[in-house]
Design an enzyme around this catalytic site. Structure first.
Site, PDB file in Angstrom:
ATOM      1  CG  ASN A   9      -1.665   1.427   1.252  1.00 27.74           C
ATOM      2  OD1 ASN A   9      -1.898   2.063   0.472  1.00 27.74           O
ATOM      3  ND2 ASN A   9      -2.234   1.510   2.445  1.00 27.74           N
ATOM      4  CE  LYS A  11      -0.397   3.397   4.721  1.00 27.99           C
ATOM      5  NZ  LYS A  11      -0.222   3.400   5.934  1.00 27.99           N
ATOM      6  CG  HIS A  95      -6.011   2.302   5.444  1.00 22.29           C
ATOM      7  ND1 HIS A  95      -5.302   3.124   6.366  1.00 22.29           N
ATOM      8  CD2 HIS A  95      -4.808   1.182   5.033  1.00 22.29           C
ATOM      9  CE1 HIS A  95      -4.189   2.811   6.638  1.00 22.29           C
ATOM     10  NE2 HIS A  95      -3.915   1.542   6.076  1.00 22.29           N
ATOM     11  CD  GLU A  97      -2.986   5.702   6.735  1.00 22.28           C
ATOM     12  OE1 GLU A  97      -3.002   5.948   5.378  1.00 22.28           O
ATOM     13  OE2 GLU A  97      -1.890   5.316   7.526  1.00 22.28           O
ATOM     14  CD  GLU A 144      -5.500  -0.704   8.518  1.00 13.55           C
ATOM     15  OE1 GLU A 144      -4.672  -0.370   8.344  1.00 13.55           O
ATOM     16  OE2 GLU A 144      -6.601  -0.370   8.714  1.00 13.55           O
ATOM     17  N   GLY A 150       2.447   2.937  10.881  1.00 15.09           N
ATOM     18  CA  GLY A 150       3.597   3.909  10.501  1.00 15.09           C
ATOM     19  C   GLY A 150       4.103   4.384  11.818  1.00 15.09           C
ATOM     20  CB  SER A 182       5.152  -1.181  12.437  1.00 20.93           C
ATOM     21  OG  SER A 182       4.775   0.110  12.464  1.00 20.93           O
TER      22      SER A 182
HETATM   23  P1  PGA Z   1       2.742   0.813   7.675  1.00 22.24           P
HETATM   24  O1  PGA Z   1       1.220   0.898   7.181  1.00 22.24           O
HETATM   25  O2  PGA Z   1       3.570  -0.659   7.238  1.00 22.24           O
HETATM   26  O3  PGA Z   1       3.499   1.711   7.166  1.00 22.24           O
HETATM   27  O4  PGA Z   1       2.801   0.650   9.324  1.00 22.24           O
HETATM   28  C1  PGA Z   1       0.397  -0.257   7.370  1.00 22.24           C
HETATM   29  C2  PGA Z   1      -0.956  -0.066   7.256  1.00 22.24           C
HETATM   30  O5  PGA Z   1      -1.480   0.962   6.605  1.00 22.24           O
HETATM   31  O6  PGA Z   1      -1.554  -1.090   7.480  1.00 22.24           O
END
Ligand code: PGA
Length: 219
Positions: A9, A11, A95, A97, A144, A150, A182
């Site tokens: 992903n 983003k 997601h 976000e 998640e 992140g 992460s």
């Molecule tokens: P990340 O994002 O690997 O940057 O922590 C994971 C996610 O958005 O599920």
């Protein structure tokens, strides 16, 4: 056995030059035969990736990071599921976000899921915990937890396993649970060893083609 799903992903990252560099540097080797690798760029780079995948006969699938809850019509700025289907087979829905920054609630997420099914896209439906609702028909779920996204602070593989087990028990139609938060080439193996985890959803570490390649190889 279930094929493992490794999702990148990206983003809201990368410009066209960086997308091309990533494609050049990633090892699309036959080692991925037992895994499904899904790259989810910004909408605008889906055509570029589709072209590269078709021309190079690359062994990866494509996905969008979101989808409109509506179909065709006067919805300025939206990209609908039929349009995504021209380039991709998967779509990430819900997601954290999107939920937190764009106020997407369960009703919107259900509509997005319906649109995806109507167009023949497979939703990768994200939940933040074991009690989050999974719309009916969804077979791929990504767990998640917000604290892990992140932050460099992944959930424990044991807890991710317990949540995945619970989700499958509670939603018999769910065939795969992925873990996101992460993930790196250092910790991915610990998650791969959990019996109910069928893959990972990778944010930051997927931006680097070498690091992402290691994650794919290690799962
Ligand atoms: P990340 O994002 O690997 O940057 O922590 C994971 C996610 O958005 O599920």
């Amino acid at each position: 056995m279930n094929k493992k799903f490794i999702v990148a992903n990206w983003k809201s990252n990368k410009v066209r030059l960086e997308v091309d560099e990533w494609i050049r540097a990633f090892n699309f080797s036959a080692e991925n035969q037992d895994k499904t690798v899904i790259i989810c760029p910004s909408y605008v780079y889906l055509p570029r990736l589709r072209q590269a995948v078709n021309e190079g006969k690359l062994n990866v699938s494509l996905g969008a990071q979101d989808v409109s809850p509506s179909g065709f019509g006067p919805y300025t700025g939206e990209v609908n599921a039929m349009q995504i289907k021209d380039y991709a087979g998967y779509v990430i829905i819900g997601h954290s976000e999107r939920r937190s920054q764009f106020h997407e609630d369960q009703e919107i997420l259900s509509r997005k899921t319906e649109r995806a099914f109507d167009a023949g896209l497979a939703p990768i439906f994200c939940v933040q915990g074991k009690n989050d609702e999974v719309p009916s028909g969804v077979s791929i779920v990504a767990y998640e937890p917000v604290f892990a996204i992140g932050t460099g602070n992944a959930d424990t593989p044991q807890n991710a396993q317990a949540v995945a087990h619970f989700i499958k028990k509670d939603n018999p139609q769910v065939q795969r649970v992925l873990y996101g938060g992460s993930i790196t080439s250092e910790n991915v193996k610990l998650f791969a060893n959990q019996s109910d985890l069928d893959g990972v959803l990778v944010g930051k570490a997927s931006l680097d083609p070498i690091e992402f390649g290691k994650i794919v190889d290690s799962f």
